[in-house]
Scaffold this motif. Structure first.
Motif, PDB file in Angstrom:
ATOM      1  N   ALA A 131       0.841  -1.202   0.000  1.00  0.00           N
ATOM      2  CA  ALA A 131       0.000   0.000   0.000  1.00  0.00           C
ATOM      3  C   ALA A 131       0.871   1.245   0.000  1.00  0.00           C
ATOM      4  O   ALA A 131       0.626   2.198  -0.744  1.00  0.00           O
ATOM      5  N   ALA A 132       1.923   1.237   0.823  1.00  0.00           N
ATOM      6  CA  ALA A 132       2.804   2.410   0.919  1.00  0.00           C
ATOM      7  C   ALA A 132       3.568   2.637  -0.379  1.00  0.00           C
ATOM      8  O   ALA A 132       3.746   3.774  -0.816  1.00  0.00           O
ATOM      9  N   GLY A 134       2.700   1.976  -3.354  1.00  0.00           N
ATOM     10  CA  GLY A 134       1.844   2.509  -4.406  1.00  0.00           C
ATOM     11  C   GLY A 134       1.790   1.657  -5.660  1.00  0.00           C
ATOM     12  O   GLY A 134       1.470   2.162  -6.732  1.00  0.00           O
ATOM     13  N   PHE A 197      17.642  -5.391  -8.729  1.00  0.00           N
ATOM     14  CA  PHE A 197      18.225  -4.055  -8.587  1.00  0.00           C
ATOM     15  C   PHE A 197      19.088  -3.645  -9.773  1.00  0.00           C
ATOM     16  O   PHE A 197      19.922  -2.758  -9.639  1.00  0.00           O
ATOM     17  N   VAL A 244      10.241  -8.766   4.132  1.00  0.00           N
ATOM     18  CA  VAL A 244      11.312  -7.901   3.635  1.00  0.00           C
ATOM     19  C   VAL A 244      11.414  -7.992   2.113  1.00  0.00           C
ATOM     20  O   VAL A 244      11.451  -6.978   1.416  1.00  0.00           O
ATOM     21  N   LEU A 248      10.839  -4.943  -0.657  1.00  0.00           N
ATOM     22  CA  LEU A 248      11.843  -4.590  -1.667  1.00  0.00           C
ATOM     23  C   LEU A 248      11.228  -4.644  -3.063  1.00  0.00           C
ATOM     24  O   LEU A 248      11.390  -3.728  -3.869  1.00  0.00           O
ATOM     25  N   TYR A 251       8.594  -1.744  -3.631  1.00  0.00           N
ATOM     26  CA  TYR A 251       9.179  -0.417  -3.840  1.00  0.00           C
ATOM     27  C   TYR A 251       9.961  -0.328  -5.144  1.00  0.00           C
ATOM     28  O   TYR A 251       9.900   0.682  -5.841  1.00  0.00           O
ATOM     29  N   THR A 255       8.977   2.097  -8.318  1.00  0.00           N
ATOM     30  CA  THR A 255       9.837   3.236  -8.638  1.00  0.00           C
ATOM     31  C   THR A 255      10.612   3.078  -9.936  1.00  0.00           C
ATOM     32  O   THR A 255      11.029   4.074 -10.508  1.00  0.00           O
TER      33      THR A 255
ATOM     34  N   PHE B 197      14.596   6.934  -3.088  1.00  0.00           N
ATOM     35  CA  PHE B 197      14.535   6.252  -4.386  1.00  0.00           C
ATOM     36  C   PHE B 197      14.739   7.190  -5.570  1.00  0.00           C
ATOM     37  O   PHE B 197      14.352   6.849  -6.683  1.00  0.00           O
ATOM     38  N   ILE B 231      11.151   8.022   2.699  1.00  0.00           N
ATOM     39  CA  ILE B 231      10.645   6.907   1.909  1.00  0.00           C
ATOM     40  C   ILE B 231       9.231   7.308   1.500  1.00  0.00           C
ATOM     41  O   ILE B 231       8.368   7.483   2.367  1.00  0.00           O
ATOM     42  N   PRO B 232       8.982   7.500   0.212  1.00  0.00           N
ATOM     43  CA  PRO B 232       7.649   7.960  -0.198  1.00  0.00           C
ATOM     44  C   PRO B 232       6.582   6.933   0.178  1.00  0.00           C
ATOM     45  O   PRO B 232       6.799   5.735   0.055  1.00  0.00           O
ATOM     46  N   MET B 233       5.455   7.431   0.642  1.00  0.00           N
ATOM     47  CA  MET B 233       4.362   6.526   1.022  1.00  0.00           C
ATOM     48  C   MET B 233       3.040   6.984   0.432  1.00  0.00           C
ATOM     49  O   MET B 233       2.719   8.171   0.485  1.00  0.00           O
ATOM     50  N   ARG B 234       2.308   6.046  -0.100  1.00  0.00           N
ATOM     51  CA  ARG B 234       1.021   6.364  -0.745  1.00  0.00           C
ATOM     52  C   ARG B 234      -0.145   5.766   0.025  1.00  0.00           C
ATOM     53  O   ARG B 234       0.040   5.125   1.036  1.00  0.00           O
ATOM     54  N   ALA B 247      15.544  -2.591   5.653  1.00  0.00           N
ATOM     55  CA  ALA B 247      15.895  -3.387   4.479  1.00  0.00           C
ATOM     56  C   ALA B 247      15.936  -2.524   3.223  1.00  0.00           C
ATOM     57  O   ALA B 247      16.837  -2.644   2.388  1.00  0.00           O
ATOM     58  N   LEU B 248      14.958  -1.635   3.079  1.00  0.00           N
ATOM     59  CA  LEU B 248      14.937  -0.752   1.904  1.00  0.00           C
ATOM     60  C   LEU B 248      16.196   0.113   1.878  1.00  0.00           C
ATOM     61  O   LEU B 248      16.869   0.232   0.848  1.00  0.00           O
ATOM     62  N   TYR B 251      19.431  -2.019   1.106  1.00  0.00           N
ATOM     63  CA  TYR B 251      19.578  -2.429  -0.297  1.00  0.00           C
ATOM     64  C   TYR B 251      19.793  -1.244  -1.227  1.00  0.00           C
ATOM     65  O   TYR B 251      20.594  -1.331  -2.168  1.00  0.00           O
ATOM     66  N   ILE B 252      19.122  -0.145  -0.987  1.00  0.00           N
ATOM     67  CA  ILE B 252      19.343   1.028  -1.840  1.00  0.00           C
ATOM     68  C   ILE B 252      20.755   1.570  -1.603  1.00  0.00           C
ATOM     69  O   ILE B 252      21.483   1.903  -2.548  1.00  0.00           O
TER      70      ILE B 252
END
Lengths: 257, 257
Positions: A131-132, A134, A197, A244, A248, A251, A255, B197, B231-234, B247-248, B251-252
């Motif tokens: 949900a976050a 998108g 990635f 997790v 990943l 997102y 994006t 991101f 961290i963008p959230m929708r 984790a995000l 990895y980023i």
């Protein structure tokens, strides 16, 4: 709504029924929740939290219905834990996969599916992340995913009521439907040659599938046409928690164009 | 090792002491674990799992030591749950932040810190993700992060023994040391203007800081020079689970140069 004023199948599938006195009271007090019908067992004694629930429902002008204990258990689908109270909540972002496919636009579509994930906490966490992030949808199968009960709701931090859940019979049915509709299947597998990635584009219509904690992606699903993607892992780590991995994927899918 | 043959401080800080009969036996049976010294209370009765532990230790040719119940509790730091058994495990990838800073190369360095994260499960899950992502280090503060006990170890799926944990006194101390060593501080905050991101480069030496579940990043840490990332959230989701955010970020941080 259909012409008869009764919700049609697609509308019915947008309802989540929650139960338990505390959970129902909290939902009624949350302005962001679209509560519709309060169900009470006629065996409930008045006073205390029952009175609070009735008042909160009245303030919202809710449709309140009384049932026998047995009928209420049928509505809550959990007679042991419903405590004589259930509440139908309308989730506008949830719906049938069929309807989603019928109505989807030409914009990029990114869908996630969890195949054989049975742990409610992991499911709930992935709902929250999806949900976050998108993405356009998270497959929610009637069989094969944990029921949308208190454990999933809690782990989702309440986001389940606003998450784009696409309901279908089984994950395999959903994957087949999406594949038939032109979606490219990306299976997250340890042996995938391409990294999640690598920064490369995904197909405009992309379905990402993650396997369950123990058995991974089912053989049937591995038989569908598609591509395998891996999440690179170092330091001898062999796997990630599925919550997790789900975050990943959601997102990155959301994006990377 | 120092010249006296005793481990110096840096070496000492590479040891994790685990306890409990089942946990110790499993560690002894795991070939990937570098077990060093077995500690047993002299009050332990022989037979059963105690015999299995002794045999497994003998097969490894381990140093086995007997202690009084009280002395063992001092070693395990958990007399209530050690069941009279403790094991020193050598973790080659763990060490002092001081030593890391002294020895680090000119290659990009990506470090993660969790400020005020007290939930052992979240800590363990982030350890697993950080180890898998391959970032250069995860700050592990003696005060302010949960003890490296059974809950953290379990949630890390055993990866704690191979994770690049950088030990220091407090997260604030560690952040200050890294800042002094030329690291750019990236604070993950809801109001950060730049998205994690956005695909832009990070500084060659970058420290990413995540706040705890309830209080976020401490005021002291917010006072250090740095940049805020979000961290963008929708869909109206207001926050992510810290294990997911960790984790995000890991990895980023590991994949964006």
């Amino acid at each position: 709504m259909s012409q008869q004023g009764k919700p049609d199948r697609q509308e019915r599938r947008r309802f989540l029924t929650i139960y338990g006195r505390k959970a129902v009271l909290e939902a009624l007090q949350d302005e962001d929740m679209d509560c519709r019908i309060l169900h009470m067992a006629n065996s409930n004694r008045g006073g205390g939290i029952i009175r609070d629930i009735q008042r909160a429902a009245q303030e919202r002008g809710l449709d309140c219905r009384e049932h026998s204990r047995e009928e209420l258990a049928r509505i809550s689908r959990n007679g042991r834990q419903d405590q004589g109270v259930a509440l139908d909540v309308y989730c506008a972002a949830m719906g049938e996969l069929d309807a989603y496919l019928r109505d989807m636009s030409d914009a990029p579509q990114r869908i996630l599916a969890l195949d054989g994930v049975t742990n409610p906490q992991n499911m709930g966490m992935v709902i929250r992340s999806a949900a976050a992030a998108g993405i356009q949808g998270l497959i929610y199968a009637d069989r094969g995913n944990p029921a949308l009960g208190p454990l999933v709701i809690k782990a989702s931090a309440g986001t389940v009521f606003r998450a784009p859940l696409l309901r279908c019979q089984t994950v395999m049915d959903g994957a087949r439907q999406l594949s038939d509709a032109g979606f490219t299947l990306y299976r997250l597998q340890a042996d995938g040659r391409r990294s999640l990635f690598d920064g490369q584009d995904f197909a405009q219509r992309a379905l990402f599938v993650l396997g369950g904690e123990s058995d991974g992606i089912s053989e049937a699903l591995r038989g569908l046409p598609g591509e395998n993607l891996s999440i690179p892992m170092r330091n001898g780590v062999e796997s990630l928690n599925v919550a997790v991995s789900g975050a990943l994927v959601a997102y990155i899918a959301a994006t990377v164009e």
